[in-house]
Design a protein around this motif. Structure first.
Motif, mmCIF file in Angstrom:
data_model
loop_
_atom_site.group_PDB
_atom_site.id
_atom_site.type_symbol
_atom_site.label_atom_id
_atom_site.label_comp_id
_atom_site.label_asym_id
_atom_site.label_seq_id
_atom_site.Cartn_x
_atom_site.Cartn_y
_atom_site.Cartn_z
ATOM 1 N N UNK A 15 0.834 -1.207 0.000
ATOM 2 C CA UNK A 15 0.000 0.000 0.000
ATOM 3 C C UNK A 15 0.868 1.256 0.000
ATOM 4 N N UNK A 16 2.030 1.195 0.639
ATOM 5 C CA UNK A 16 2.925 2.355 0.656
ATOM 6 C C UNK A 16 3.468 2.637 -0.735
ATOM 7 N N UNK A 17 3.871 1.583 -1.456
ATOM 8 C CA UNK A 17 4.370 1.781 -2.820
ATOM 9 C C UNK A 17 3.265 2.270 -3.757
ATOM 10 N N UNK A 18 2.062 1.725 -3.596
ATOM 11 C CA UNK A 18 0.939 2.203 -4.415
ATOM 12 C C UNK A 18 0.646 3.673 -4.117
ATOM 13 N N UNK A 19 0.725 4.031 -2.838
ATOM 14 C CA UNK A 19 0.483 5.416 -2.470
ATOM 15 C C UNK A 19 1.540 6.331 -3.079
ATOM 16 N N UNK A 20 2.819 5.940 -2.992
ATOM 17 C CA UNK A 20 3.887 6.753 -3.574
ATOM 18 C C UNK A 20 3.699 6.917 -5.076
ATOM 19 N N UNK A 21 3.298 5.835 -5.729
ATOM 20 C CA UNK A 21 3.071 5.923 -7.183
ATOM 21 C C UNK A 21 1.865 6.817 -7.472
ATOM 22 N N UNK A 22 0.836 6.713 -6.639
ATOM 23 C CA UNK A 22 -0.365 7.518 -6.846
ATOM 24 C C UNK A 22 -0.099 9.003 -6.688
ATOM 25 N N UNK A 23 0.604 9.397 -5.612
ATOM 26 C CA UNK A 23 0.866 10.819 -5.414
ATOM 27 C C UNK A 23 1.814 11.353 -6.477
ATOM 28 N N UNK A 24 2.730 10.501 -6.952
ATOM 29 C CA UNK A 24 3.629 10.920 -8.035
ATOM 30 C C UNK A 24 2.846 11.197 -9.314
ATOM 31 N N UNK A 25 1.869 10.360 -9.611
ATOM 32 C CA UNK A 25 1.027 10.576 -10.799
ATOM 33 C C UNK A 25 0.223 11.860 -10.654
ATOM 34 N N UNK A 66 -4.827 22.805 -7.426
ATOM 35 C CA UNK A 66 -5.181 22.823 -6.003
ATOM 36 C C UNK A 66 -5.770 21.492 -5.533
ATOM 37 N N UNK A 67 -6.736 20.960 -6.279
ATOM 38 C CA UNK A 67 -7.404 19.722 -5.850
ATOM 39 C C UNK A 67 -6.448 18.535 -5.854
ATOM 40 N N UNK A 68 -5.597 18.452 -6.883
ATOM 41 C CA UNK A 68 -4.677 17.313 -6.980
ATOM 42 C C UNK A 68 -3.651 17.337 -5.860
ATOM 43 N N UNK A 69 -3.098 18.519 -5.562
ATOM 44 C CA UNK A 69 -2.082 18.586 -4.515
ATOM 45 C C UNK A 69 -2.684 18.447 -3.126
ATOM 46 N N UNK A 70 -3.918 18.896 -2.945
ATOM 47 C CA UNK A 70 -4.570 18.671 -1.641
ATOM 48 C C UNK A 70 -4.857 17.183 -1.446
ATOM 49 N N UNK A 71 -5.139 16.479 -2.537
ATOM 50 C CA UNK A 71 -5.327 15.033 -2.464
ATOM 51 C C UNK A 71 -4.017 14.336 -2.093
ATOM 52 N N UNK A 72 -2.896 14.857 -2.592
ATOM 53 C CA UNK A 72 -1.576 14.329 -2.218
ATOM 54 C C UNK A 72 -1.381 14.435 -0.705
ATOM 55 N N UNK A 73 -1.706 15.606 -0.153
ATOM 56 C CA UNK A 73 -1.563 15.800 1.293
ATOM 57 C C UNK A 73 -2.454 14.837 2.071
ATOM 58 N N UNK A 74 -3.673 14.607 1.583
ATOM 59 C CA UNK A 74 -4.619 13.711 2.249
ATOM 60 C C UNK A 74 -4.129 12.260 2.189
ATOM 61 N N UNK A 75 -3.633 11.825 1.035
ATOM 62 C CA UNK A 75 -3.166 10.442 0.886
ATOM 63 C C UNK A 75 -1.990 10.151 1.809
ATOM 64 N N UNK A 76 -1.123 11.143 1.997
ATOM 65 C CA UNK A 76 0.019 10.940 2.884
ATOM 66 C C UNK A 76 -0.405 10.850 4.349
ATOM 67 N N UNK A 77 -1.568 11.364 4.681
ATOM 68 C CA UNK A 77 -2.094 11.187 6.040
ATOM 69 C C UNK A 77 -2.655 9.782 6.202
ATOM 70 N N UNK A 78 -3.423 9.339 5.217
ATOM 71 C CA UNK A 78 -4.065 8.023 5.292
ATOM 72 C C UNK A 78 -3.036 6.896 5.277
ATOM 73 N N UNK A 79 -2.058 6.995 4.372
ATOM 74 C CA UNK A 79 -1.004 5.969 4.281
ATOM 75 C C UNK A 79 0.327 6.685 4.479
ATOM 76 N N UNK A 80 0.656 6.960 5.715
ATOM 77 C CA UNK A 80 1.885 7.688 6.027
ATOM 78 C C UNK A 80 3.059 6.708 6.052
ATOM 79 N N UNK A 81 4.100 6.941 5.265
ATOM 80 C CA UNK A 81 5.235 6.008 5.271
ATOM 81 C C UNK A 81 5.903 5.897 6.625
ATOM 82 N N UNK A 82 5.754 6.912 7.462
ATOM 83 C CA UNK A 82 6.331 6.845 8.799
ATOM 84 C C UNK A 82 5.773 5.699 9.617
#
Length: 289
Positions: free
Chosen positions: A204-214, A247-263
């Motif tokens: 899920x972390x790799x999928x998230x990284x790929x998703x935010x990169x896209x 704006x919407x795409x980058x705010x989604x990036x911020x949200x995804x990093x909260x849901x699946x935080x690599x930390x």
């Protein structure tokens, strides 16, 4: 995007926008990115995710950028808010991307998957971050140059911004490819860490990284088309495109990093490693300094 002469301070003798920027939309994204910065700041401490500092700064920059757009409402000849939103909305995305880049090297080291990366893990973060710094510098410098009263300087500034966007797109494209290769190799050859605890959320972390990169890639394509299509294009004349594709795409990036935080993944691996050391008798937790 062809801009007429800009004025860094005071009022310009012409409209700086082909529309009246929405105050409501501006404030909505001030709040969204402000909340994103606050949440990631809070998460940074328990997760020991210090590499999220650029991401937090990027969210703060986005918030102030959209504050500039809210300020521009009914002030479309005021150069100060115009330049504020131009520089910060353009320049904050590379700060968000920097944390995305830094995550991959940490991910590979944590899962003992260094041999599966295309580039050496020692260099992957350094190279991506250097490229990102170059992209950030180009977009900030190019934006600042558009405050010049010299048409030649304005044109040069546009070319510099375009160059920075192209560099960012190349880096993101290669990052997505490298992420995909790492995912395939880990699936075909699990490491000791992934076999020891199948609940580790590495997929899920790799999928998230790929998703935010896209998402960041799509945003950069939009900005590149906007800057190269001229002032008469629909992208320039209609504010809605900015909020849909930036704006919407980058705010989604911020949200995804909260849901699946690599930390969270890194913390789980640290705990697993310490427990393994205890079981092997190599190092007891109460003996650690």
């Amino acid at each position: 995007m062809d801009n007429p002469r800009l004025i860094g301070r005071g009022l310009a003798p012409f409209d700086l926008y082909p529309y009246n920027p929405s105050k409501t939309a501006g404030w909505v994204f001030v709040v969204i990115f402000g909340i994103g910065a606050a949440v990631h700041f809070v998460l940074m401490f328990p997760l020991r995710a210090w590499f999220f500092i650029p991401f937090i700064l990027g969210c703060v920059g986005e918030a102030f950028g959209y504050y500039g757009r809210a300020w521009s409402h009914n002030n479309i000849r005021d150069g100060s808010p115009y330049l504020l939103q131009l520089m910060l909305i353009l320049g904050s995305a590379p700060l968000l991307a920097a944390t995305v880049y830094m995550t991959l090297g940490r991910f590979a080291r944590s899962l003992q998957a260094e041999k599966y990366t295309i580039m050496s893990v020692r260099w992957v973060t350094k190279i991506y971050v250097l490229i990102d710094i170059a992209s950030f510098g180009c977009q900030m410098a190019g934006s600042a140059m558009q405050a010049s009263s010299d048409p030649t300087g304005i044109k040069l500034g546009q070319h510099i911004v375009i160059g920075g966007l192209i560099v960012q797109l190349i880096a993101l494209g290669w990052f997505i490819f490298e992420n995909t290769i790492l995912h395939i190799r880990l699936t075909n050859g699990p490491t000791v860490i992934t076999l020891k605890d199948p609940s580790i959320p590495w997929r899920s972390t790799l999928w998230m990284l790929r998703g935010v990169s896209v998402l960041i890639f799509i945003r950069s394509v939009y900005r590149l088309i906007e800057f190269t299509s001229g002032s008469d294009s629909a992208l320039t004349k209609h504010e809605a495109f900015l909020y849909v594709f930036d704006a919407s795409l980058l705010s989604l990036v911020a949200f995804l990093f909260v849901v699946i935080h690599p930390g969270r993944l890194f913390r789980k691996i640290r705990i697993l490693t310490l427990h393994s050391l205890d079981e092997d008798g190599s190092m007891m937790l109460d003996e650690r300094p």
